[in-house]
Design a protein around this motif. Sequence first.
Motif, mmCIF file in Angstrom:
data_model
loop_
_atom_site.group_PDB
_atom_site.id
_atom_site.type_symbol
_atom_site.label_atom_id
_atom_site.label_comp_id
_atom_site.label_asym_id
_atom_site.label_seq_id
_atom_site.Cartn_x
_atom_site.Cartn_y
_atom_site.Cartn_z
ATOM 1 N N UNK A 227 0.827 -1.217 0.000
ATOM 2 C CA UNK A 227 0.000 0.000 0.000
ATOM 3 C C UNK A 227 0.856 1.260 0.000
ATOM 4 N N UNK A 228 2.024 1.225 0.627
ATOM 5 C CA UNK A 228 2.862 2.422 0.580
ATOM 6 C C UNK A 228 4.128 2.226 -0.234
ATOM 7 N N UNK A 229 4.141 1.183 -1.058
ATOM 8 C CA UNK A 229 5.230 0.993 -1.993
ATOM 9 C C UNK A 229 6.496 0.405 -1.415
ATOM 10 N N UNK A 230 6.437 -0.148 -0.206
ATOM 11 C CA UNK A 230 7.621 -0.806 0.354
ATOM 12 C C UNK A 230 7.877 -2.150 -0.310
ATOM 13 N N UNK B 234 5.289 8.068 -9.442
ATOM 14 C CA UNK B 234 4.789 8.458 -8.123
ATOM 15 C C UNK B 234 5.939 8.736 -7.172
ATOM 16 N N UNK B 235 5.847 9.831 -6.457
ATOM 17 C CA UNK B 235 6.842 10.203 -5.443
ATOM 18 C C UNK B 235 6.526 9.396 -4.177
ATOM 19 N N UNK B 236 7.153 8.212 -4.045
ATOM 20 C CA UNK B 236 6.836 7.324 -2.925
ATOM 21 C C UNK B 236 7.185 7.916 -1.559
ATOM 22 N N UNK B 237 8.320 8.608 -1.377
ATOM 23 C CA UNK B 237 8.571 9.211 -0.065
ATOM 24 C C UNK B 237 7.467 10.195 0.354
ATOM 25 N N UNK B 238 6.980 10.976 -0.600
ATOM 26 C CA UNK B 238 5.888 11.915 -0.299
ATOM 27 C C UNK B 238 4.609 11.151 0.049
ATOM 28 N N UNK C 205 4.424 8.098 1.274
ATOM 29 C CA UNK C 205 4.626 7.440 2.573
ATOM 30 C C UNK C 205 4.466 8.398 3.743
ATOM 31 N N UNK C 206 4.706 9.679 3.505
ATOM 32 C CA UNK C 206 4.536 10.650 4.591
ATOM 33 C C UNK C 206 3.069 10.802 4.978
ATOM 34 N N UNK C 207 2.162 10.290 4.126
ATOM 35 C CA UNK C 207 0.717 10.394 4.380
ATOM 36 C C UNK C 207 0.076 9.050 4.727
#
Length: 102
Positions: free
Chosen positions: A48-51, A71-75, A77-79
């Motif tokens: 779900x968060x791209x890990x 997709x900016x995964x770090x951004x 993941x911050x949500x």
Amino acid sequence: MVVEIDSVSKWYGDFQVLTDCTAHVHRGDVVVVCGPSGSGKSTLIKTVNGLEPFQKGQIMVNDISVGDSKTNLPKLRSRVGMVFQHFELFPHLTIIDNLTVA
């Protein structure tokens, strides 16, 4: 809809750990993923968060495609937050990356 998981499948080599998983989570929902050991719970949550990458299907978080290479995964993941029953490091990340992933 906040999280849309549509027909997601994932393999580790020849072993299929997720098979056509579908779930829709609306704002305000509380979701618990439970099942026997080895059933793919943690893998599903990590997708779900791209890990964890997935090979089939689509996951959208607030209308953002998790599987899209743009997709900016770090951004993202911050949500997206998640809580595991037992804390474990992600084996594909370095120690520093594990410490800073949150």
